[in-house]
Design a protein around this motif. Structure first.
Motif, mmCIF file in Angstrom:
data_model
loop_
_atom_site.group_PDB
_atom_site.id
_atom_site.type_symbol
_atom_site.label_atom_id
_atom_site.label_comp_id
_atom_site.label_asym_id
_atom_site.label_seq_id
_atom_site.Cartn_x
_atom_site.Cartn_y
_atom_site.Cartn_z
ATOM 1 N N ALA A 1 76.734 -9.992 28.259
ATOM 2 C CA ALA A 1 77.677 -10.834 27.509
ATOM 3 C C ALA A 1 78.202 -10.052 26.305
ATOM 4 O O ALA A 1 77.419 -9.495 25.535
ATOM 5 N N SER A 2 79.505 -9.992 26.155
ATOM 6 C CA SER A 2 80.081 -9.286 25.018
ATOM 7 C C SER A 2 79.892 -10.091 23.734
ATOM 8 O O SER A 2 79.697 -11.320 23.779
ATOM 9 N N GLU B 1 82.157 -10.709 21.677
ATOM 10 C CA GLU B 1 83.318 -11.588 21.585
ATOM 11 C C GLU B 1 83.083 -12.887 22.352
ATOM 12 O O GLU B 1 83.428 -13.970 21.877
ATOM 13 N N GLU B 2 82.494 -12.766 23.543
ATOM 14 C CA GLU B 2 82.213 -13.954 24.359
ATOM 15 C C GLU B 2 81.198 -14.862 23.673
ATOM 16 O O GLU B 2 81.351 -16.089 23.660
ATOM 17 N N THR B 3 80.167 -14.263 23.063
ATOM 18 C CA THR B 3 79.159 -15.048 22.355
ATOM 19 C C THR B 3 79.774 -15.768 21.156
ATOM 20 O O THR B 3 79.505 -16.946 20.917
ATOM 21 N N GLU C 1 82.858 -16.633 20.746
ATOM 22 C CA GLU C 1 83.755 -17.693 21.220
ATOM 23 C C GLU C 1 82.956 -18.896 21.718
ATOM 24 O O GLU C 1 83.319 -20.052 21.467
ATOM 25 N N THR C 2 81.847 -18.638 22.411
ATOM 26 C CA THR C 2 81.032 -19.720 22.971
ATOM 27 C C THR C 2 80.425 -20.590 21.878
ATOM 28 O O THR C 2 80.387 -21.815 21.989
ATOM 29 N N THR D 1 85.827 -16.964 32.777
ATOM 30 C CA THR D 1 84.901 -17.055 31.657
ATOM 31 C C THR D 1 84.197 -18.406 31.658
ATOM 32 O O THR D 1 84.614 -19.342 32.341
ATOM 33 N N LYS E 1 84.212 -20.436 29.262
ATOM 34 C CA LYS E 1 85.128 -21.406 28.644
ATOM 35 C C LYS E 1 86.111 -21.965 29.675
ATOM 36 O O LYS E 1 86.445 -23.158 29.639
ATOM 37 N N GLU F 1 80.589 -24.696 26.555
ATOM 38 C CA GLU F 1 80.353 -23.440 27.263
ATOM 39 C C GLU F 1 78.864 -23.158 27.470
ATOM 40 O O GLU F 1 78.466 -22.584 28.492
ATOM 41 N N SER G 1 76.721 -21.983 30.790
ATOM 42 C CA SER G 1 75.839 -20.819 30.778
ATOM 43 C C SER G 1 74.468 -21.153 31.339
ATOM 44 O O SER G 1 73.892 -20.408 32.138
ATOM 45 N N THR H 1 84.740 -10.547 33.209
ATOM 46 C CA THR H 1 85.783 -10.338 32.208
ATOM 47 C C THR H 1 87.011 -9.774 32.908
ATOM 48 O O THR H 1 86.926 -9.228 34.007
#
Length: 433
Positions: free
Chosen positions: A113-114, A116-118, A120-121, A313, A315, A325, A329, A352
């Motif tokens: 998980a990037s 950025e993804e974390t 955003e989540t 994603t 999201k 989100e 997960s 991604t």
């Protein structure tokens, strides 16, 4: 100073024991869920499994218990990581993020998980997400949560050789040059002399190339899938092969006694609440998992026809279902789906991706395929540099992929840099009159 007793009303989030158990239940695999429910049924007189369910616990012609087959005897290193996280003296929000990241560790312990993804989540800053992920490095085994080998080597270098400021710099920016012995490039970029570089190479060889997570995994038997996707004449059909909703139910004799006898009602009150909660939670888990898988399958239907995965994603799925989100997960964690193309983890369908200038979406897997294809067809006397590949992707596909990203994808595919791919053999040229 005056002491006063004042009432103050505040708002906040509070997670009950039942809510925590429901969250944890969503993460269970099919085997773990059966084991958990079996314990609840054994302890609660108001619950029982139907006769049909009992037959599921045994394989035909074998004496092995179904639960023993589905559930590994030993806790895996992933379970150990989550247990450590729950004992940390940090906020509940931080624990939630760490559990989320633990669910995105690959078999080597690297985090997929990037940051950025974390961010955003969990609706937080990129810096906060990165700091939480880096706090995982101190868990056992050390270094889990690193994004890649380069970050793991830097982590070890800082910890083992804190006085050496040059080694982390070389690893971050000149690992390939160091492996090739390209000291001129290192000196030109950093000012580090040959003697210092030689010492850095000696120390680098003392570091481990990967977190020792995989070596800690017990031997786990092949587990049955949580979901099965079948292709029929009408299309694809998704079902839950080990769903217990049709097997788990009430003991109707005791339930009638609870409904008609006040004394019995008082005696069974707590058992009744737990039984009702369990049945509702099992049904809710099933619905969430099936809804998640259905959205994933619909989005990735071209993959089952032999094409590449499309960008998807957490999201995207959460918005379509109408949940957070983090719920998606957990629903995807530890789940295996059997498809006409074989067994896949449900999490593997979340990839991604990038959007081209004309609005089309491309997964990172597709981009890797294009990079590999370009390199395979290149002139080996003048191989493409990472920057050249970046320009070609923009010209041919309309994709803005940075040189650094091209280099990262090339390294994950174990493809050498352009300088190492170059054919330097001299050819004989004949002169004709």
């Amino acid at each position: 100073m005056k002491l006063e007793l004042v009432q103050k009303q505040t708002t906040g989030l509070f997670m009950t024991t039942e809510m925590r158990q429901a969250v944890q239940m969503l993460q269970y695999s099919a085997g773990e869920l059966w084991e958990y429910v079996q314990r609840e049924v054994d302890e609660n007189p108001l619950l029982h499994f139907s006769v049909d369910a009992a037959s599921m616990f045994y394989k035909k012609g074998a004496s092995m218990n179904f639960m023993e087959e589905m559930t590994p005897d030993q806790a895996s290193w992933r379970d150990n990581i989550e247990d450590q996280i729950r004992l940390l003296q940090v906020s509940e929000e931080t624990k939630e993020m760490l559990i989320f990241l633990a669910g995105h560790l690959d078999d080597d312990g690297f985090c997929e998980a990037s940051d950025e993804e974390t961010a955003e989540t969990f609706h937080t800053t990129l810096e906060s997400a990165r700091n939480v992920r880096m706090s995982m490095f101190n868990l056992d085994p050390e270094g889990v949560g690193c994004r890649n080998i380069r970050e793991y080597l830097v982590f070890q270098a800082v910890r083992r050789f804190p006085e050496d400021e040059k080694l982390p710099l070389i690893i971050r920016h000149h690992l390939d040059d160091l492996a090739l012995g390209n000291w001129e490039e290192i000196e030109k970029s950093t000012g580090i002399q040959w003697e210092e570089g030689e010492e850095a190479l000696f120390r680098l060889k003392q570091l481990n190339p990967r977190p020792p997570a995989a070596s800690l995994s017990p031997s786990i038997p092949s587990l049955p899938p949580d979901l099965i996707l079948e292709e029929t004449e009408e299309g694809y059909q998704l079902h839950d092969p080990y769903s217990m909703t049709k097997y788990l139910g009430w003991d109707h004799e005791l339930l009638e006694l609870y409904d008609t006898n006040a004394e019995a009602a008082g005696f069974f009150e707590e058992d009744y609440k737990r039984a009702r909660w369990l049945i509702q939670s099992v049904e809710s888990r099933k619905n969430t998992l099936l809804q998640t898988a259905e959205v994933v399958v619909r989005h990735q239907r071209e993959f089952f026809k032999g094409r590449s995965l499309q960008p998807l994603t957490l999201k995207n799925v959460a918005d379509r279902i109408g949940v957070h989100e983090s719920t998606i997960s957990r629903a995807a964690a530890n789940k295996v789906i059997q498809t006409p193309k074989g067994l896949y983890s449900l999490k593997s369908f979340f990839v991604t991706g990038y959007q081209s200038e004309d609005g089309r979406g491309y997964s990172s897997g597709y981009v890797k395929e294009r990079i590999a294809g370009m390199i395979e067809g290149e002139d080996k006397r003048k191989p493409y540099s990472d920057q050249s590949i970046s320009r070609l992707l923009l010209q041919q596909e309309g994709l803005h992929i940075s040189r650094r990203t091209v280099a990262k994808y090339r390294e994950t595919m174990k493809i050498a840099s352009s300088s190492r791919r170059k054919d330097t053999s001299k050819k004989l040229h004949l002169l004709h009159s």
